[in-house]
Every structure is written in structure tokens, then in C-alpha cells.
Design an enzyme around this catalytic site. Sequence first.
Site, PDB file in Angstrom:
ATOM      1  N   THR A 113      17.895   7.367 -13.452  1.00 41.31           N
ATOM      2  CA  THR A 113      17.046   7.124 -14.624  1.00 41.31           C
ATOM      3  C   THR A 113      15.787   7.976 -14.638  1.00 41.31           C
ATOM      4  O   THR A 113      15.138   8.105 -15.676  1.00 41.31           O
ATOM      5  CB  THR A 113      16.610   5.647 -14.681  1.00 41.31           C
ATOM      6  OG1 THR A 113      15.817   5.337 -13.533  1.00 41.31           O
ATOM      7  CG2 THR A 113      17.830   4.727 -14.738  1.00 41.31           C
TER       8      THR A 113
ATOM      9  N   CYS B 252      10.528  -5.257  -9.160  1.00 47.06           N
ATOM     10  CA  CYS B 252      10.850  -4.982 -10.553  1.00 47.06           C
ATOM     11  C   CYS B 252      12.031  -5.846 -11.012  1.00 47.06           C
ATOM     12  O   CYS B 252      13.048  -5.950 -10.311  1.00 47.06           O
ATOM     13  CB  CYS B 252      11.195  -3.510 -10.738  1.00 47.06           C
ATOM     14  SG  CYS B 252      11.564  -3.064 -12.456  1.00 47.06           S
TER      15      CYS B 252
ATOM     16  N   ARG C 155      17.632  -4.237 -13.407  1.00 48.07           N
ATOM     17  CA  ARG C 155      18.881  -4.272 -12.634  1.00 48.07           C
ATOM     18  C   ARG C 155      18.759  -3.401 -11.386  1.00 48.07           C
ATOM     19  O   ARG C 155      18.247  -2.284 -11.449  1.00 48.07           O
ATOM     20  CB  ARG C 155      20.037  -3.781 -13.509  1.00 48.07           C
ATOM     21  CG  ARG C 155      21.395  -3.794 -12.803  1.00 48.07           C
ATOM     22  CD  ARG C 155      22.472  -3.317 -13.765  1.00 48.07           C
ATOM     23  NE  ARG C 155      23.768  -3.280 -13.124  1.00 48.07           N
ATOM     24  CZ  ARG C 155      24.886  -2.897 -13.718  1.00 48.07           C
ATOM     25  NH1 ARG C 155      24.849  -2.512 -15.004  1.00 48.07           N
ATOM     26  NH2 ARG C 155      26.031  -2.880 -13.065  1.00 48.07           N
TER      27      ARG C 155
ATOM     28  N   ARG D 246       8.982   8.953 -13.369  1.00 49.33           N
ATOM     29  CA  ARG D 246       8.020   8.338 -14.281  1.00 49.33           C
ATOM     30  C   ARG D 246       7.850   6.862 -13.937  1.00 49.33           C
ATOM     31  O   ARG D 246       8.781   6.211 -13.439  1.00 49.33           O
ATOM     32  CB  ARG D 246       8.490   8.470 -15.734  1.00 49.33           C
ATOM     33  CG  ARG D 246       8.757   9.897 -16.175  1.00 49.33           C
ATOM     34  CD  ARG D 246       9.141   9.936 -17.649  1.00 49.33           C
ATOM     35  NE  ARG D 246      10.242   9.031 -17.970  1.00 49.33           N
ATOM     36  CZ  ARG D 246      11.526   9.331 -17.840  1.00 49.33           C
ATOM     37  NH1 ARG D 246      11.870  10.532 -17.377  1.00 49.33           N
ATOM     38  NH2 ARG D 246      12.457   8.472 -18.176  1.00 49.33           N
TER      39      ARG D 246
ATOM     40  N   TRP E  60     -25.394  -8.824  16.074  1.00 47.80           N
ATOM     41  CA  TRP E  60     -24.975  -9.636  14.927  1.00 47.80           C
ATOM     42  C   TRP E  60     -24.947  -8.796  13.655  1.00 47.80           C
ATOM     43  O   TRP E  60     -23.959  -8.805  12.914  1.00 47.80           O
ATOM     44  CB  TRP E  60     -25.924 -10.818  14.734  1.00 47.80           C
ATOM     45  CG  TRP E  60     -25.492 -11.727  13.606  1.00 47.80           C
ATOM     46  CD1 TRP E  60     -24.635 -12.773  13.667  1.00 47.80           C
ATOM     47  CD2 TRP E  60     -25.884 -11.611  12.222  1.00 47.80           C
ATOM     48  NE1 TRP E  60     -24.465 -13.335  12.424  1.00 47.80           N
ATOM     49  CE2 TRP E  60     -25.223 -12.641  11.513  1.00 47.80           C
ATOM     50  CE3 TRP E  60     -26.736 -10.751  11.519  1.00 47.80           C
ATOM     51  CZ2 TRP E  60     -25.380 -12.834  10.141  1.00 47.80           C
ATOM     52  CZ3 TRP E  60     -26.885 -10.930  10.141  1.00 47.80           C
ATOM     53  CH2 TRP E  60     -26.221 -11.967   9.472  1.00 47.80           C
TER      54      TRP E  60
ATOM     55  N   TYR F  66     -21.586  -7.969  11.610  1.00 47.06           N
ATOM     56  CA  TYR F  66     -21.542  -8.456  10.235  1.00 47.06           C
ATOM     57  C   TYR F  66     -21.284  -7.295   9.269  1.00 47.06           C
ATOM     58  O   TYR F  66     -20.516  -7.417   8.313  1.00 47.06           O
ATOM     59  CB  TYR F  66     -22.869  -9.128   9.919  1.00 47.06           C
ATOM     60  CG  TYR F  66     -22.916  -9.918   8.637  1.00 47.06           C
ATOM     61  CD1 TYR F  66     -22.456 -11.233   8.580  1.00 47.06           C
ATOM     62  CD2 TYR F  66     -23.456  -9.367   7.474  1.00 47.06           C
ATOM     63  CE1 TYR F  66     -22.532 -11.971   7.408  1.00 47.06           C
ATOM     64  CE2 TYR F  66     -23.534 -10.087   6.301  1.00 47.06           C
ATOM     65  CZ  TYR F  66     -23.069 -11.398   6.277  1.00 47.06           C
ATOM     66  OH  TYR F  66     -23.137 -12.125   5.105  1.00 47.06           O
TER      67      TYR F  66
ATOM     68  N   ASP G 209     -22.836 -15.099  15.993  1.00 46.81           N
ATOM     69  CA  ASP G 209     -23.297 -15.943  14.900  1.00 46.81           C
ATOM     70  C   ASP G 209     -23.353 -17.396  15.384  1.00 46.81           C
ATOM     71  O   ASP G 209     -22.403 -17.902  15.990  1.00 46.81           O
ATOM     72  CB  ASP G 209     -22.333 -15.821  13.719  1.00 46.81           C
ATOM     73  CG  ASP G 209     -22.786 -16.591  12.497  1.00 46.81           C
ATOM     74  OD1 ASP G 209     -23.421 -15.989  11.624  1.00 46.81           O
ATOM     75  OD2 ASP G 209     -22.487 -17.807  12.419  1.00 46.81           O
TER      76      ASP G 209
END
Length: 494
Positions: A46, A54, A57, A79, A439, A443, A459
Site C-alpha cells: 500500500t 492500527c 487489516r 506515507r 539534594w 532533584y 530528601d
Amino acid sequence: MTSTGPITAPPAGGAGQLPDEATCYRALSGRDPRFDGWIYVGVTSTGIYCRPSCPARTPKPGNCRWFAAAGAAQQAGFRACRRCHPDAVPGSPAWNLRNDVAGRAMRLIADGTVDREGVAGLASRLGYSERQLQRVLIAETGAPPLVLARAQRAHAARLLIENSALPMTDIAFAAGFSSVRQFNETVREVFSLTPTQLRTARKGVAPGPGVLRLRLPVRQPFAGWALLEFFGRRTVTGLEASRFTDETVSFTRSVRLPAGAATFTLHYDGESLQAQVRLQELSDLGPLVARLRRMCDLDADPEAVDRSLARHRGLAAMVRARPGLRIPGTPAADELVIRALLGQQISLQGGTTATSRLVAEYGEPLPDNLVDGSVTMLFPSAERLAAADPEALAMPRARGRALVGLASALATGALDLSPGSDSRQVCRQLLSLRGIGPWTTGYTALRGLGDPDVLLSSDLIIARQLQRHDLTDDTSYLAPWRSYATVHLWNGAC
């Protein structure tokens, strides 16, 4: 080849390294959405390429070609499918996991670096020659940087065509094309439709002038409520706003982008994540979408993360309570490291208050057309903070000096927190700066750079949670997902 037996999700470490063809075909046969963004299938009968989920088929195995990036499928002459929109799927999680040149290059391409600086600029940022970078990306993705950037431009163009009433000429240049002719040719080649046909086929109605509404694709499960609540608990006056109801949650903020300012609102209703965007310059749409995806960790592989963390009895209940929890990132890493410095060794509320004061005194007012309710300011630029008198800042003098030193490193480029930065190098640089501790470094790596493997044990809340849930021993077995464990522990303490 046609086996339909059970398959596992894609491996965590293999961007550019496709699964074997049998696994790819089983994913396609089963329409497995976990593989969307990891692999793309080009159907030779195709001339169309699709995502694995998708609904069309299923083609015969002999008619399938497999690709690691949408750009590679387009370069091979396929495409985009009109039914499944393979350009609009979550990206490969591995690009955000990898700290090598390919991963860093893909993040920079998504942020629009090639459009702004060319391939030479991209290569320079990564410390490679153009030829070396071409070889690396072709080996990893099947396509060179210009082709990968072209795929990004095509996606940005489709978003603008379908979500605005802008003239096509404006869209062409906003999406990064150098001419209207190039824009028309690319849209026809990628989507097999003219720009006008794409707009005619769109669903829904474009919002008002200056506003774009976008749907952000995300892998399920997705703990969207917890993510936006995390942002909401840290709202900075003038810069951000949040709204919570029984049905929805939203978060609004401003941000600086390469060409100008923007404001956006993230909205989650339990099913989909939407973004309402106002841009000073339309050319910033592509970079903003890339930053929103990193901010919300939308390209993560939640099943792999949850499956790994749930093996520990101390985390299993948290994972069941919040499946699909994401790392709460940022659209502006430079800003986040400054906010982290302001929040060192004080409470969450104290850090938010200090940041609000800084924004009020050194921030920049938004253009009137970008103001969104109580969001009226931009975060202070690194250049303006670098020029500030540390003694005059409303904070302890040592912290003021550290902030000005950090801002100077950001302003001069000595500290690079761009999407293509090397997180290990950034951490070393941060620790070498005056007043920056472990820290703040951890972070920043976790939230600013999206490092998936940071256990923020320094922490105070995390340290208490580690003890409470019997996680104080060696946690190397949680790798490479310790950042997600950290976020679960934060949420578990609320």
C-alpha cells in the site's frame, strides 16, 4: 512468523534496536498499543506506514518493513496512515532513558535544534562532527538528522492545520519550513493529502484566535490526577495556577521558549490529557509540545516500571494505588534548578513562598495576549538573576550568593541543562558550584533532566518513607526506575 502467542513489552534499553521480525509481527497482529512509538510498520503493498495498534487489516508478513522512527519510514517512501496517525503516538521511552549521543540527539531534534541551528549546530552541541553524527543516527534510527527533523516539522504542521484557522503560509513558516513549496510537498508526501485537504478532514472546530487545543497522546496506565496534583502543590504565585474539582484537574503556567513566551493549561479528565496553548511565536509549537511531553513523562513505559517496582513488598501497594505514575518534570530545567536551590533545607511551602517572592521582584510581565487568569509573569531570566546583588535578595546571604553564582553559570552556558545535556556531567558541575548540595543535584537530575534512576534519599520525606517501608537496604535492584520509586514515596506521604 504468524504465531499469536503472548509477547512481552519492548525491552527498556533498545532504541534503534528493533525486536526481531516475529515479535514485531505478533505486536502488529495483536494490535498491541504498547509497541506504538517503539516500532513502525511500512506496508509495501500500500505504500503506507502505521503504528502497531492500527485498526486496519493486518498485512501479510512478507509485505511488512519495520522501522525505529517515523522519519525512517518516511525516508523509505511510505506515507502516514490516515486511520492511525502514526506520527501522533507517544515517542520511544528509550530515547529519554539513553544518555548516549543518539538519545541526546533525538531529544534535541524534538526540541527544534536542527530547525534553529542546522545539523552543524546539533553536532556542535553534542561534541561530534556532522559526519560522525550522521553515521550514529542512521545506525540507530535508519535516518539522518535532517530527515528526522523533517518528520518533526510535518507533525507540527499537521497540528497547526488541524487545530487552528491560520493561513497556510503562516503555518508553513511557523512549522519550520523554509518555503511554502517545501511545506506543500512535504505534507503531500507524508500524509498523501494537500494541506487544504488535511484541514477539511479534521474533526472538531478550531478554538478562538491565538489559542491552540491539543490532545497529548499517552501510554496507559496514566496517573494523570497524581501528576497534576504534584504540580499544583508547588504552585508559584504569578507564574502558575491550578484548579481541582471532583471531575477534572488542570494546571496552568508560563514558560520561555526559543523564540518567545507562551502559556499553557494542562487538563485531565480521567481519560485524556489535553493542552490549551497560547504562543507569542507560532514557531515554538514543536519545542513546546516536546517539552510538555517531557514535563509529563508521556513517553514512559508504565507497564515496565510498575512491573519492576511492584516486586518489592514495600512498594507494591503504592503501585497498585497509582498505576502509571510518572516523573513530574519541567518545561524549563534552568528554572527548576533555581527553584530547587531556593527549596534547599526548608519546607515545601517555604520554598514555594521564596520562589513567589523572586518571581514578583525579578520576573518579567507576560505580553497581554498571553496572560491567562492569575498567570501574569515569566520566571526571572538567568541573565537578570546573574546581575542581581546577592546581598539584596530576600533570603540568607549564603543562599543569595549561591543563587547568583548558579544563574551566572546558566547565563554564560558553563552549565548546560538543555534536552541534549549529559546528566552525569551536569551533576558533577552542579556539585562543584558553591552552595549546591546532593539534594539539589539529585532533584535537578530527577525532575529537570528526567533521569529515571535517582533515589532522592537525602530528601527528609523520602528518608522517612524508606524506613517506613523497609527500603533502607541496598536499592540497586530497583534500577533503572528509582526515580519512579521516589515519586511513589512522595505521593505515599501525602
